[in-house]
Design a protein around this motif. Structure first.
Motif, PDB file in Angstrom:
ATOM      1  N   MET A   3      31.743  34.715  -6.496  1.00 55.27           N
ATOM      2  CA  MET A   3      31.069  33.445  -6.695  1.00 55.27           C
ATOM      3  C   MET A   3      29.595  33.647  -6.317  1.00 55.27           C
ATOM      4  SD  MET A   3      33.403  31.412  -7.791  1.00 55.27           S
ATOM      5  CE  MET A   3      32.890  29.691  -7.596  1.00 55.27           C
ATOM      6  N   SER A  18      33.880  31.914   1.365  1.00 51.41           N
ATOM      7  CA  SER A  18      34.533  30.594   1.420  1.00 51.41           C
ATOM      8  C   SER A  18      33.601  29.529   0.855  1.00 51.41           C
ATOM      9  CB  SER A  18      34.901  30.234   2.854  1.00 51.41           C
ATOM     10  OG  SER A  18      33.715  29.986   3.598  1.00 51.41           O
ATOM     11  N   ARG A  19      34.202  28.414   0.498  1.00 55.43           N
ATOM     12  CA  ARG A  19      33.415  27.336  -0.084  1.00 55.43           C
ATOM     13  C   ARG A  19      32.371  26.807   0.920  1.00 55.43           C
ATOM     14  NH1 ARG A  19      35.156  21.698  -3.015  1.00 55.43           N
ATOM     15  NH2 ARG A  19      33.186  21.613  -4.109  1.00 55.43           N
ATOM     16  N   ASP A  20      32.772  26.720   2.187  1.00 60.49           N
ATOM     17  CA  ASP A  20      31.841  26.232   3.214  1.00 60.49           C
ATOM     18  C   ASP A  20      30.667  27.176   3.408  1.00 60.49           C
ATOM     19  OD1 ASP A  20      33.357  24.051   3.639  1.00 60.49           O
ATOM     20  OD2 ASP A  20      34.313  24.778   5.494  1.00 60.49           O
ATOM     21  N   GLN A  60      29.477  29.239   1.241  1.00 59.01           N
ATOM     22  CA  GLN A  60      28.596  29.178   0.079  1.00 59.01           C
ATOM     23  C   GLN A  60      27.635  28.003   0.199  1.00 59.01           C
ATOM     24  OE1 GLN A  60      29.532  27.526  -3.761  1.00 59.01           O
ATOM     25  NE2 GLN A  60      29.002  29.442  -4.807  1.00 59.01           N
ATOM     26  N   LYS A  61      28.165  26.862   0.649  1.00 60.41           N
ATOM     27  CA  LYS A  61      27.326  25.678   0.820  1.00 60.41           C
ATOM     28  C   LYS A  61      26.202  25.965   1.819  1.00 60.41           C
ATOM     29  CE  LYS A  61      27.625  20.866   2.297  1.00 60.41           C
ATOM     30  NZ  LYS A  61      28.566  19.788   2.629  1.00 60.41           N
ATOM     31  N   ARG A 105      30.062  24.804  -8.217  1.00 63.21           N
ATOM     32  CA  ARG A 105      30.928  24.521  -7.056  1.00 63.21           C
ATOM     33  C   ARG A 105      31.983  23.475  -7.377  1.00 63.21           C
ATOM     34  NH1 ARG A 105      30.056  25.446  -1.888  1.00 63.21           N
ATOM     35  NH2 ARG A 105      30.461  23.357  -1.112  1.00 63.21           N
ATOM     36  N   TRP A 145      35.281  24.895  -8.147  1.00 64.92           N
ATOM     37  CA  TRP A 145      35.692  25.907  -7.172  1.00 64.92           C
ATOM     38  C   TRP A 145      37.180  26.272  -7.289  1.00 64.92           C
ATOM     39  CZ3 TRP A 145      32.710  28.807  -3.905  1.00 64.92           C
ATOM     40  CH2 TRP A 145      33.398  29.584  -2.982  1.00 64.92           C
ATOM     41  N   ASP A 146      38.029  25.258  -7.304  1.00 67.56           N
ATOM     42  CA  ASP A 146      39.475  25.533  -7.306  1.00 67.56           C
ATOM     43  C   ASP A 146      39.915  26.249  -8.581  1.00 67.56           C
ATOM     44  OD1 ASP A 146      39.640  24.402  -4.822  1.00 67.56           O
ATOM     45  OD2 ASP A 146      40.346  22.449  -5.540  1.00 67.56           O
ATOM     46  N   TYR A 181      38.063  28.258 -10.293  1.00 69.78           N
ATOM     47  CA  TYR A 181      37.629  29.656 -10.146  1.00 69.78           C
ATOM     48  C   TYR A 181      38.584  30.428  -9.255  1.00 69.78           C
ATOM     49  CZ  TYR A 181      33.156  29.687 -12.610  1.00 69.78           C
ATOM     50  OH  TYR A 181      32.198  29.677 -13.581  1.00 69.78           O
ATOM     51  N   MET A 182      38.989  29.825  -8.144  1.00 73.50           N
ATOM     52  CA  MET A 182      39.886  30.544  -7.233  1.00 73.50           C
ATOM     53  C   MET A 182      41.223  30.861  -7.931  1.00 73.50           C
ATOM     54  SD  MET A 182      38.145  31.230  -4.627  1.00 73.50           S
ATOM     55  CE  MET A 182      36.600  31.121  -5.506  1.00 73.50           C
ATOM     56  N   ASP A 239      32.308  36.168   4.243  1.00 76.83           N
ATOM     57  CA  ASP A 239      31.586  35.148   5.012  1.00 76.83           C
ATOM     58  C   ASP A 239      30.612  35.760   6.015  1.00 76.83           C
ATOM     59  OD1 ASP A 239      32.734  33.144   3.615  1.00 76.83           O
ATOM     60  OD2 ASP A 239      33.772  32.191   5.296  1.00 76.83           O
TER      61      ASP A 239
END
Ligand code: ATP
Ligand code: MG
Length: 301
Positions: A79, A196-198, A200-201, A225, A228-229, A231-232, A255
């Motif tokens: 990502m 992780s999504r967090d 990335q933010k 974003r 996201w789901d 993509y995962m 991360d």
């Protein structure tokens, strides 16, 4: 060198997936650091370790080049803001630029869309003796194209070929392609930088807040974003179907950049170590030639 090799193998082993059937993305924590603690000075210690890895890698690459038999293709998928560019830059920092080439695969051009999806990769494959890096790759064909179906519509495929089975067919074709490359002496290793999504933010916000990083920020990346789901799911399915013993995936916890670079270095070292690299043997005829050259040089006045 043996010590670094052992460490590299130990690092890489934890994140190597060569049998997709059992793979579940949820079993891989983006924040994993294998017990290395986030304490004061860890980044410096990791940088020292990475330097040792980079030195070994440089050494192995020299042999790869001299031997001129194997090529190594390294594929990076992730990502946005997962740290692909930084990992490539840091891990490859010690290798001879003549032995290494990086290609970035962007959205396909009109010419590329007039061809089969593997067409544009062919001309970017590494020669024997070289390391080739794909920063994104034909795997986008089962990632972004799967998440954004309108991209598939633009590929001008005959309609009867676009069925529910198309992703499975692409996995099969990719596996066959990678087996073909391997059988021709081009080894393939694949790295998914698992952020992780967090995190990335956090990195996107940093790009917005730091003037020197503003250029890296793209509104389109931030919009992705929202998917996201999807993509995962696409990443998980991709790895389940394309992790093989001849072309494994490394699911790299991303991360912590200091850690992900160690894992990437470990994977590349492990791959090169498996190729039985050695400087070419000097045969009797060559030895005589060298002795004659030496005598000539020493005889100069
Ligand atoms: P950076 O980290 O510098 O942003 P990048 O790899 O994200 O690097 P971009 O130019 O921002 O580079 O993005 C390339 C875009 O091209 C990505 O959004 C990717 O999904 C898209 N892309 C790559 N290959 C394909 C493909 N085969 N079909 C459709 N889109 C593709
Ligand atoms: Mg981008």
């Amino acid at each position: 060198m043996e010590k670094v090799l052992k460490k590299a193998r130990a690092f890489a082993k934890n994140f190597r997936v060569e049998d997709g059937d059992k793979f579940r993305l949820k079993d891989f924590d983006p924040n994993e650091t294998l017990g290395l603690k986030h304490e004061e000075g860890i980044k410096d210690r990791a940088a020292d370790l990475l330097q040792q890895g980079v030195d070994v890698l440089a050494d192995m690459q020299e042999k790869l080049y001299a031997q001129d038999r194997w090529g190594l293709l390294l594929i990076f998928q992730a990502m946005d803001a997962a740290g692909k560019d930084g990992a490539i830059k840091h891990v490859m920092s010690g290798v001879n630029p003549q032995g290494c080439q990086v290609f970035n695969f962007k959205a396909p051009s009109a010419e590329e869309l007039d061809h089969d999806f593997l067409w544009r990769s062919g001309k970017c494959l590494p020669e024997r003796g070289r390391i080739g890096i794909f920063n994104r790759s034909y795997y986008e064909e089962v990632l972004v194209v799967r998440v954004h179906r309108e991209l598939l519509a633009k590929q001008k495929l005959p309609p009867q070929l676009v069925t529910k089975k198309i992703w499975k067919e692409r996995f099969d074709d990719i596996n066959a392609y990678e087996r073909y490359l391997t059988r021709n002496g081009i080894a393939v290793r694949k790295f998914f930088l698992n952020v992780s999504r967090d995190e990335q933010k956090k990195r996107f916000l940093e790009r917005l807040e730091t003037p020197d990083k503003n250029w890296k920020f793209s509104v389109a990346d931030a919009q992705e974003r929202g998917h996201w789901d999807d993509y995962m799911d696409a990443y998980e399915d991709m790895i389940r179907h394309t992790a093989t013993d001849y072309a494994p995936w490394y699911v790299v916890p991303a991360d912590n950049k200091w850690f992900s670079r160690l894992v990437v270095a470990g994977g590349i070292i492990e791959a090169l170590d498996g190729l039985n690299l050695a400087f070419p043997e000097v045969d009797e005829a060559k030895r005589k030639e060298l002795a004659a050259a030496r005598a000539m040089l020493e005889g100069e006045t």
